[in-house]
Design a protein around this motif. Sequence first.
Motif, short mmCIF file in Angstrom:
data_model
loop_
_atom_site.label_atom_id
_atom_site.label_comp_id
_atom_site.label_asym_id
_atom_site.label_seq_id
_atom_site.Cartn_x
_atom_site.Cartn_y
_atom_site.Cartn_z
N ARG A 170 95.48 -23.35 -6.62
CA ARG A 170 94.25 -22.63 -6.30
C ARG A 170 92.98 -23.43 -6.63
N VAL A 171 93.10 -24.74 -6.75
CA VAL A 171 91.96 -25.56 -7.16
C VAL A 171 90.77 -25.43 -6.22
N GLY A 172 91.00 -25.17 -4.95
CA GLY A 172 89.91 -25.02 -3.99
C GLY A 172 89.08 -23.76 -4.20
N GLU A 173 89.61 -22.79 -4.93
CA GLU A 173 88.84 -21.59 -5.26
C GLU A 173 87.88 -21.86 -6.41
N LYS A 174 88.18 -22.88 -7.19
CA LYS A 174 87.46 -23.13 -8.43
C LYS A 174 86.50 -24.32 -8.35
N ILE A 175 87.00 -25.47 -7.97
CA ILE A 175 86.26 -26.72 -8.10
C ILE A 175 85.47 -27.04 -6.83
N ARG A 176 84.22 -27.40 -7.01
CA ARG A 176 83.35 -27.78 -5.90
C ARG A 176 83.80 -29.12 -5.32
N PRO A 177 83.76 -29.28 -3.99
CA PRO A 177 84.17 -30.55 -3.37
C PRO A 177 83.41 -31.77 -3.91
N ALA A 178 82.12 -31.65 -4.17
CA ALA A 178 81.35 -32.79 -4.69
C ALA A 178 81.89 -33.22 -6.06
N TYR A 179 82.29 -32.25 -6.87
CA TYR A 179 82.86 -32.59 -8.17
C TYR A 179 84.23 -33.25 -8.00
N LEU A 180 85.03 -32.76 -7.06
CA LEU A 180 86.32 -33.40 -6.79
C LEU A 180 86.13 -34.87 -6.41
N LEU A 181 85.15 -35.13 -5.55
CA LEU A 181 84.88 -36.52 -5.16
C LEU A 181 84.53 -37.38 -6.37
N GLU A 182 83.65 -36.88 -7.21
CA GLU A 182 83.24 -37.61 -8.41
C GLU A 182 84.43 -37.82 -9.35
N TRP A 183 85.21 -36.80 -9.54
CA TRP A 183 86.38 -36.84 -10.43
C TRP A 183 87.41 -37.86 -9.95
N LEU A 184 87.73 -37.81 -8.66
CA LEU A 184 88.74 -38.72 -8.11
C LEU A 184 88.26 -40.16 -8.11
N ARG A 185 86.96 -40.37 -7.99
CA ARG A 185 86.39 -41.72 -8.00
C ARG A 185 86.55 -42.36 -9.37
N ALA A 243 89.28 -33.47 0.32
CA ALA A 243 89.32 -32.51 1.43
C ALA A 243 90.58 -31.65 1.34
N PHE A 244 91.72 -32.28 1.10
CA PHE A 244 92.97 -31.53 0.97
C PHE A 244 92.91 -30.57 -0.22
N LEU A 245 92.50 -31.07 -1.37
CA LEU A 245 92.47 -30.22 -2.57
C LEU A 245 91.51 -29.04 -2.40
N SER A 246 90.41 -29.25 -1.70
CA SER A 246 89.44 -28.17 -1.52
C SER A 246 89.96 -27.05 -0.63
N THR A 247 91.05 -27.29 0.10
CA THR A 247 91.62 -26.23 0.94
C THR A 247 92.68 -25.41 0.20
N LEU A 248 93.01 -25.79 -1.01
CA LEU A 248 94.07 -25.08 -1.75
C LEU A 248 93.50 -23.80 -2.37
N ARG A 249 93.73 -22.70 -1.67
CA ARG A 249 93.23 -21.39 -2.10
C ARG A 249 94.26 -20.33 -1.76
N GLN A 250 94.26 -19.28 -2.54
CA GLN A 250 95.08 -18.12 -2.19
C GLN A 250 94.23 -17.04 -1.55
N ALA A 251 92.96 -16.99 -1.92
CA ALA A 251 92.07 -15.96 -1.39
C ALA A 251 90.65 -16.48 -1.43
N PRO A 252 89.79 -15.96 -0.54
CA PRO A 252 88.38 -16.36 -0.62
C PRO A 252 87.74 -15.74 -1.86
N LEU A 253 86.74 -16.40 -2.38
CA LEU A 253 86.02 -15.87 -3.54
C LEU A 253 85.15 -14.70 -3.11
#
Length: 183
Positions: free
Chosen positions: A117-132, A158-168
């Motif tokens: 469910r990481v896509g429900e929690k973490i902002r894509p910009a933060y994922l980019l920074e984290w993975l870098r 992009a892949f991680l940001s799509t991992l959701r079970q439900a919209p917020l």
Amino acid sequence: ACHKLPGFEQEAAVRIGPNLNVLGKKVYPEWVPLWLKDPHAYRPATRMPNMLLGDAERRAISAYLFQAGNNTGTGPAGAEPAPADVAAGKELFETVGCLGCHSIAGRGSKFGPELTRVGEKIRPAYLLEWLRDPAKVQPGATMPSLRLSPQEIRQLAAFLSTLRQAPLPALDFDPQDRDLAAR
């Protein structure tokens, strides 16, 4: 006592929880009240206790966390990433070793955080920074640098940001409301 917060750095604490000084940069404000309502519903193995907070308390704590520290995240989830990036990111996740530490829907290792469910929690910009550069984002992090190209980082995020079970759900309060946070 479990988290680092602005103004409480000198307090003796066990500090088993993450640093909350940059929470708004990392997570969506809509996610925090859901987490505070029942942390085990989001992550069953979490060490965070269910504090049995009411709605008003969850809103006030969430507002406080977003007005404290360096919380520069903006807006709700953006546009969905390109399907080609998501597909390439999924392939990267499955081939570069991510499953050696992380799991998705029960598949993979339990060493690192579960990411279903990481896509429900973490902002894509933060994922980019984290993975870098995980060590730059969080000194002492156990996440290794995967030495990915900028394109691969974008695809994996992009892949991680799509991992959701439900919209917020929509927020029913302003996360920057200092009056609410002071309650």
